[in-house]
Design a protein around this motif. Structure first.
Motif, mmCIF file in Angstrom:
data_model
loop_
_atom_site.group_PDB
_atom_site.id
_atom_site.type_symbol
_atom_site.label_atom_id
_atom_site.label_comp_id
_atom_site.label_asym_id
_atom_site.label_seq_id
_atom_site.Cartn_x
_atom_site.Cartn_y
_atom_site.Cartn_z
ATOM 1 N N LEU A 253 84.824 34.900 94.660
ATOM 2 C CA LEU A 253 85.993 35.916 95.012
ATOM 3 C C LEU A 253 86.970 36.074 93.736
ATOM 4 N N GLY A 254 86.745 35.093 92.555
ATOM 5 C CA GLY A 254 87.843 35.089 91.469
ATOM 6 C C GLY A 254 88.936 34.607 91.780
ATOM 7 N N CYS A 255 88.939 33.600 92.793
ATOM 8 C CA CYS A 255 90.367 32.923 92.874
ATOM 9 C C CYS A 255 90.166 31.334 92.883
ATOM 10 N N HIS A 256 89.008 30.791 92.512
ATOM 11 C CA HIS A 256 88.999 29.617 92.267
ATOM 12 C C HIS A 256 90.205 28.796 91.722
ATOM 13 N N ASP A 257 90.830 29.417 90.542
ATOM 14 C CA ASP A 257 91.974 28.636 89.910
ATOM 15 C C ASP A 257 93.218 28.696 90.943
ATOM 16 N N ARG A 258 93.250 29.396 92.048
ATOM 17 C CA ARG A 258 94.322 29.285 93.103
ATOM 18 C C ARG A 258 93.923 28.463 94.268
ATOM 19 N N ILE A 259 92.925 27.930 94.378
ATOM 20 C CA ILE A 259 92.322 27.223 95.640
ATOM 21 C C ILE A 259 91.968 25.786 95.116
ATOM 22 N N HIS A 260 92.916 25.099 95.573
ATOM 23 C CA HIS A 260 92.958 23.629 95.417
ATOM 24 C C HIS A 260 92.659 22.462 96.532
ATOM 25 N N PHE A 261 91.266 22.126 96.256
ATOM 26 C CA PHE A 261 90.549 21.265 97.037
ATOM 27 C C PHE A 261 91.185 19.806 96.885
ATOM 28 N N LEU A 262 91.957 19.146 97.963
ATOM 29 C CA LEU A 262 92.674 17.974 97.520
ATOM 30 C C LEU A 262 92.052 16.864 98.395
ATOM 31 N N GLY A 263 90.936 17.392 99.342
ATOM 32 C CA GLY A 263 90.462 15.997 100.304
ATOM 33 C C GLY A 263 91.248 15.697 101.469
ATOM 34 N N VAL A 264 90.889 14.418 101.796
ATOM 35 C CA VAL A 264 91.775 13.930 102.929
ATOM 36 C C VAL A 264 92.857 13.231 102.180
ATOM 37 N N GLN A 265 94.180 13.402 102.857
ATOM 38 C CA GLN A 265 95.264 12.781 102.236
ATOM 39 C C GLN A 265 95.879 11.908 103.297
ATOM 40 N N ASN A 266 96.130 10.457 102.957
ATOM 41 C CA ASN A 266 96.843 9.685 104.051
ATOM 42 C C ASN A 266 98.098 10.031 104.455
ATOM 43 N N ASN A 267 98.924 10.816 103.216
ATOM 44 C CA ASN A 267 100.107 11.267 103.815
ATOM 45 C C ASN A 267 99.918 12.733 103.300
ATOM 46 N N VAL A 268 100.293 13.446 104.136
ATOM 47 C CA VAL A 268 99.926 15.039 104.022
ATOM 48 C C VAL A 268 101.381 15.495 104.005
#
Length: 376
Positions: A253-268
């Protein structure tokens, strides 16, 4: 007066799980009451409160059905032996006094999931042995003579249970989850800039946040497709074994630079405080805690009409409600959100809506329910 011996049944206690957070908050809220708190579980992760009695049972299992059936049998044996005053199960186990329908109605979830599957897979879905087992267990539990009350975390689930199982409305209590609005508070410009610097995002960028594991059910594909049509960024907090698929979708979709996969965060919390809105176009969700958390942090919400959390949303005032698969409506909703949540009117209304959903209210509602059941 002897304390009420309450047993809470949950197969697997995981600190980051929604149902588990309800249990921990409920038990914490109830600790000052005249209750003896007991937990029956297969596996307990994290710290154990010394005031709680933990009964662990981990029978052998050879698959999902064996796992469910084995735990149900073992848990029931424990509560029958211990003769607790009240047994509140968070699992579909016939014979409990109270069932908390935190997972909703299984058939309703399958109907929503079927919407994204080809016809041949829809048929397989409803004929799957595991799904048939769960639906049968639900039916047996709701028809069991021991069942005194059902706790729902949304009106949506209450109505589904009445319609699908014929449970009398008088047996059902809607008790929303609690949120610590002293901990979950709106962010400031410093936190906003800190997270953006950390992720290499320009300071003035408008960012949405998605929180949830199980990307298919929680609607991540719809979120990415909608965000791709805007200039917004997206923080993805959570995990899924198919994460690569969603990364590939963002690339396509050409938006990979705007989608940040951050995984599970102990403190969201810092990510909520750095975001400008929550997007959760979930296919089916009784009432995800993340909606309360995000609203307490002053974030307007975009969610679906198949999410119990939509009951806290006033359309166009503190968020938007769309069909989970309506990308056009989701895109319009994103563009209607304020560019920055901090000090926005929508954000202020979001926090105001949840400010009273605290542990004290949860405790009061649960204790009133338990006392009423003990007097029957």
């Amino acid at each position: 007066m002897n304390p009420i011996r309450l047993a809470i049944v949950r197969q697997k206690y995981r600190p980051d799980g929604g149902a588990e957070r309800f249990i921990s908050r409920a038990l914490e809220a109830l600790k000052e009451q005249n209750l003896s708190l007991n937990v029956i579980t297969r596996e307990w992760q994290g710290e154990q409160n010394p005031d709680w009695n933990i009964f662990q049972c981990n029978p052998s299992k050879w698959g999902r059905i064996s796992r469910e059936r084995g735990f149900a049998k073992a848990a029931r044996a424990i509560w029958q032996q211990e003769k607790f005053d009240l047994v509140q199960s968070h699992e579909r186990i016939p014979g409990c006094d109270i069932y908390r329908a935190g997972d909703g109605v299984h058939r309703r979830w399958l109907l929503q999931r079927a919407r994204i599957l080809p016809v041949w897979r829809q048929k397989l879905l409803f004929n799957d042995r595991y799904h048939r087992y769960v639906m049968n267990a639900e039916k047996e539990m709701y028809s069991a003579p021991e069942l005194k009350a059902v706790i729902c975390n949304s009106e949506m689930i209450k109505q589904e249970i009445i319609e699908d199982f014929g449970v009398p409305e008088s047996k059902i209590a809607v008790i929303y989850n609690a949120i610590d609005s002293q901990r979950f508070i709106p962010g400031n410009e410093q936190i906003r800039l800190q997270i953006r610097n950390q992720l290499g995002i320009r300071p003035d960028a408008s960012c949405l946040i998605y929180v949830g594991s199980g990307f298919e059910r929680k609607g991540l594909e719809s979120a990415i497709r909608a965000v791709s049509k805007t200039s917004r960024y997206l923080f993805v907090i959570g995990k899924d074994k198919a994460e690569k698929h969603y990364k590939n979708l963002a690339n396509q979709l050409g938006c990979h630079d705007r989608i940040h996969f951050l995984g599970v965060q102990n403190n969201v919390l810092p990510y909520y405080q750095a975001a400008d809105g929550l997007i959760l176009p979930t296919l089916y969700d009784p009432f995800p805690n993340v909606i309360l958390e995000a609203m307490a942090c002053g974030l307007p919400i975009i969610t679906s009409n198949s999410c119990g959390g939509s009951e806290f949303i006033e359309q166009g005032k503190n968020g938007f409600i769309c069909d989970a698969l309506d990308i056009n409506a989701l895109t319009i909703a994103i563009n209607e959100l304020p560019e920055q949540a901090i000090d926005s009117h929508m954000g202020e209304l979001a926090r105001k809506r949840v400010i009273n959903q605290n542990a004290g209210l949860l405790s009061q509602q649960l204790v009133e329910l338990y006392q009423r059941l003990m007097s029957i």
